[in-house]
Design a protein around this motif. Structure first.
Motif, PDB file in Angstrom:
ATOM      1  N   PRO A   1      34.952   2.488 -49.541  1.00 61.48           N
ATOM      2  CA  PRO A   1      34.697   3.579 -50.490  1.00 61.48           C
ATOM      3  C   PRO A   1      33.923   4.730 -49.852  1.00 61.48           C
ATOM      4  CG  PRO A   1      33.268   1.720 -50.939  1.00 61.48           C
ATOM      5  CD  PRO A   1      34.249   1.257 -49.905  1.00 61.48           C
ATOM      6  N   TRP A   2      33.201   4.447 -48.771  1.00 60.32           N
ATOM      7  CA  TRP A   2      32.574   5.514 -47.980  1.00 60.32           C
ATOM      8  C   TRP A   2      32.588   5.130 -46.515  1.00 60.32           C
ATOM      9  CZ3 TRP A   2      30.093   3.481 -52.339  1.00 60.32           C
ATOM     10  CH2 TRP A   2      29.189   2.443 -52.124  1.00 60.32           C
ATOM     11  N   HIS A   3      32.361   6.121 -45.682  1.00 62.06           N
ATOM     12  CA  HIS A   3      32.456   5.944 -44.229  1.00 62.06           C
ATOM     13  C   HIS A   3      31.234   6.565 -43.562  1.00 62.06           C
ATOM     14  CE1 HIS A   3      34.637   5.649 -40.328  1.00 62.06           C
ATOM     15  NE2 HIS A   3      33.936   6.723 -40.036  1.00 62.06           N
ATOM     16  N   GLY A   4      30.835   5.973 -42.427  1.00 59.62           N
ATOM     17  CA  GLY A   4      29.678   6.474 -41.690  1.00 59.62           C
ATOM     18  C   GLY A   4      28.446   5.653 -41.999  1.00 59.62           C
ATOM     19  N   CYS A   5      27.511   5.614 -41.055  1.00 58.85           N
ATOM     20  CA  CYS A   5      26.351   4.754 -41.258  1.00 58.85           C
ATOM     21  C   CYS A   5      25.164   5.246 -40.424  1.00 58.85           C
ATOM     22  CB  CYS A   5      26.702   3.316 -40.862  1.00 58.85           C
ATOM     23  SG  CYS A   5      25.627   2.059 -41.615  1.00 58.85           S
ATOM     24  N   VAL A   6      24.016   4.601 -40.657  1.00 60.19           N
ATOM     25  CA  VAL A   6      22.788   4.867 -39.917  1.00 60.19           C
ATOM     26  C   VAL A   6      22.377   3.565 -39.237  1.00 60.19           C
ATOM     27  CG1 VAL A   6      20.370   5.548 -40.054  1.00 60.19           C
ATOM     28  CG2 VAL A   6      22.063   6.644 -41.544  1.00 60.19           C
TER      29      VAL A   6
ATOM     30  N   ASP B   1      27.823   0.521 -44.724  1.00 59.09           N
ATOM     31  CA  ASP B   1      27.023  -0.552 -45.313  1.00 59.09           C
ATOM     32  C   ASP B   1      26.982  -0.270 -46.809  1.00 59.09           C
ATOM     33  OD1 ASP B   1      24.783  -2.116 -46.330  1.00 59.09           O
ATOM     34  OD2 ASP B   1      24.131  -2.358 -44.255  1.00 59.09           O
ATOM     35  N   PHE B   2      27.362  -1.262 -47.622  1.00 56.36           N
ATOM     36  CA  PHE B   2      27.437  -1.031 -49.060  1.00 56.36           C
ATOM     37  C   PHE B   2      26.092  -0.621 -49.646  1.00 56.36           C
ATOM     38  CE2 PHE B   2      27.702  -2.328 -53.565  1.00 56.36           C
ATOM     39  CZ  PHE B   2      28.831  -1.612 -53.934  1.00 56.36           C
ATOM     40  N   PHE B   3      24.999  -1.042 -49.024  1.00 60.68           N
ATOM     41  CA  PHE B   3      23.675  -0.751 -49.559  1.00 60.68           C
ATOM     42  C   PHE B   3      22.952   0.345 -48.761  1.00 60.68           C
ATOM     43  CE2 PHE B   3      24.799  -4.968 -51.040  1.00 60.68           C
ATOM     44  CZ  PHE B   3      24.581  -4.829 -52.399  1.00 60.68           C
ATOM     45  N   LEU B   4      23.725   1.146 -48.070  1.00 61.77           N
ATOM     46  CA  LEU B   4      23.193   2.292 -47.342  1.00 61.77           C
ATOM     47  C   LEU B   4      22.525   3.271 -48.311  1.00 61.77           C
ATOM     48  CD1 LEU B   4      23.336   3.640 -44.417  1.00 61.77           C
ATOM     49  CD2 LEU B   4      25.320   4.872 -45.302  1.00 61.77           C
ATOM     50  N   GLU B   5      21.342   3.738 -47.958  1.00 61.66           N
ATOM     51  CA  GLU B   5      20.601   4.643 -48.838  1.00 61.66           C
ATOM     52  C   GLU B   5      21.378   5.913 -49.131  1.00 61.66           C
ATOM     53  OE1 GLU B   5      16.101   6.608 -49.191  1.00 61.66           O
ATOM     54  OE2 GLU B   5      16.726   5.510 -47.395  1.00 61.66           O
TER      55      GLU B   5
ATOM     56  N   GLY C   1      24.315   7.549 -54.417  1.00 62.92           N
ATOM     57  CA  GLY C   1      24.963   8.348 -55.457  1.00 62.92           C
ATOM     58  C   GLY C   1      26.374   7.898 -55.795  1.00 62.92           C
ATOM     59  N   TRP C   2      26.985   7.065 -54.960  1.00 64.97           N
ATOM     60  CA  TRP C   2      28.369   6.622 -55.171  1.00 64.97           C
ATOM     61  C   TRP C   2      28.472   5.164 -55.594  1.00 64.97           C
ATOM     62  CZ3 TRP C   2      28.662   8.305 -49.466  1.00 64.97           C
ATOM     63  CH2 TRP C   2      28.584   9.703 -49.368  1.00 64.97           C
ATOM     64  N   ARG C   3      27.405   4.399 -55.398  1.00 63.39           N
ATOM     65  CA  ARG C   3      27.493   2.946 -55.565  1.00 63.39           C
ATOM     66  C   ARG C   3      27.794   2.522 -56.999  1.00 63.39           C
ATOM     67  NH1 ARG C   3      23.098   2.053 -53.816  1.00 63.39           N
ATOM     68  NH2 ARG C   3      23.641   2.112 -51.606  1.00 63.39           N
ATOM     69  N   ALA C   4      27.237   3.203 -57.981  1.00 60.08           N
ATOM     70  CA  ALA C   4      27.476   2.822 -59.375  1.00 60.08           C
ATOM     71  C   ALA C   4      28.968   2.867 -59.698  1.00 60.08           C
ATOM     72  CB  ALA C   4      26.694   3.746 -60.313  1.00 60.08           C
TER      73      ALA C   4
ATOM     74  N   ILE D   1      28.224  10.739 -42.951  1.00 61.13           N
ATOM     75  CA  ILE D   1      28.483   9.803 -44.048  1.00 61.13           C
ATOM     76  C   ILE D   1      29.154  10.540 -45.204  1.00 61.13           C
ATOM     77  CG2 ILE D   1      27.391   8.231 -45.691  1.00 61.13           C
ATOM     78  CD1 ILE D   1      25.056   8.086 -43.559  1.00 61.13           C
ATOM     79  N   PHE D   2      30.301  10.023 -45.628  1.00 63.88           N
ATOM     80  CA  PHE D   2      31.036  10.710 -46.689  1.00 63.88           C
ATOM     81  C   PHE D   2      31.795   9.716 -47.562  1.00 63.88           C
ATOM     82  CE2 PHE D   2      33.668  10.569 -42.877  1.00 63.88           C
ATOM     83  CZ  PHE D   2      34.889  10.086 -43.336  1.00 63.88           C
TER      84      PHE D   2
END
Length: 295
Positions: A7-12, A71-75, A79-82, A37-38
């Motif tokens: 659902p999103w791409h990119g990470c820290v 990472d699904f729990f990336l800070e 805004g997208w996780r919900a 990250i997008f």
């Protein structure tokens, strides 16, 4: 791949296992920056997408790996996780595999009606070495999930998890060596130790790949092709099928779906010696194996 939802791409990067991240490497090949990250466009609602006949592309009973390029729990994804949770809520008939290096953020990122967990979610933490195992697994054990697993990949140091397996909550352990730029070696002795601990507690263990550099009997092997890595992992005989995972999948009205109505994975000739077969979602019928004459 049909079993991956990004659902999103990119990470820290946040720990030792991130040092030579495959996503960063592959992004560089595409002249991209892995730190960008997008939210994905076409793929964000993948679990809800349908075929021309009106049926879901992802069938009831399939297992989908989530956020394999992030990472699904990336800070940065707060805004997208919900919305992503809501998509999983709408597909209680599909198994979702969540993996994180940030278990300390999980409790604050769960839906308000989470309770003791959803039946179709398996939560996994990455434990690339003993330090991260001792840091993350206790958090994992304290979190409210119906299904829990451990991923030792990239496997860059000896790990013992027996004291955690004794709690009876872990249902699956996966391990695999590191690949691409700067890959660090994986030692077969680490794999054997981890596997023995899982067998003792009758927990499924899957050795998916050796990694680019593999140490066995003190000899160092260079294995650049991932297909060969997977075959070598399979031939090692380390994979072990433990007690079955009791998935309770339902339709959107809450009625449990009978096993005969769930997706049954099927495989091709080239799948026979794959290290991941034990945990694989099966063939996607993409036709590539026919192109390479290995069908």
């Amino acid at each position: 791949m049909h079993d991956i939802w990004n659902p999103w791409h990119g990470c820290v990067k946040c720990s030792e296992g991130c040092q030579h991240c495959y996503m960063y490497f592959l992004d560089r090949l595409r002249h991209r920056n892995g730190t960008d990250i997008f939210k994905t466009k076409a793929g964000f609602n993948y679990p809800l997408q349908k075929n021309r006949n009106g049926s879901y592309k992802i069938q009831s009973g399939e297992l989908i790996r989530v956020c394999m390029t992030s990472d699904f729990f990336l800070e940065e994804a707060d805004g997208w996780r919900a919305e992503a949770w809501e998509i999983m809520r709408q597909r209680p008939d599909v198994k979702f595999f969540l993996l994180t290096k940030r278990p300390q953020r999980v409790a604050e990122c769960l839906p308000k009606d989470w309770g003791d967990g959803w039946e179709n979610i398996m939560f996994n933490v990455t434990c690339e070495n003993q330090r991260r195992a001792d840091e993350r697994i206790p958090i994992l054990l304290d979190l409210p999930f119906k299904h829990k697993g451990i991923m030792c990949a990239p496997f860059i140091g000896a790990v013992s998890i027996e004291k955690y397996l004794a709690a009876g909550q872990i249902e699956q352990v996966i391990c695999g060596g590191e690949n691409y730029d700067g890959a660090r070696p994986c030692d077969f002795d680490w794999v054997k130790t981890l596997q023995a601990e899982c067998v003792t507690h009758n927990i499924t263990f899957c050795f998916i790949e050796t990694g680019t550099f593999f140490i066995k009997d003190r000899k160092r092997y260079y294995i650049p092709k991932k297909q060969v890595q997977s075959e070598m992992a399979f031939k090692s005989g380390m994979n072990y099928k433990g007690r079955p995972i009791d998935w309770k999948l339902t339709d959107r009205f809450g009625t449990q779906i009978h096993k005969e109505n769930l997706y049954i994975a099927h495989y091709r000739k080239n799948c026979g010696k794959c290290g991941s077969r034990l945990i694989c979602n099966g063939c996607s019928d993409c036709g590539r194996c026919r192109e390479h004459s290995i069908y």
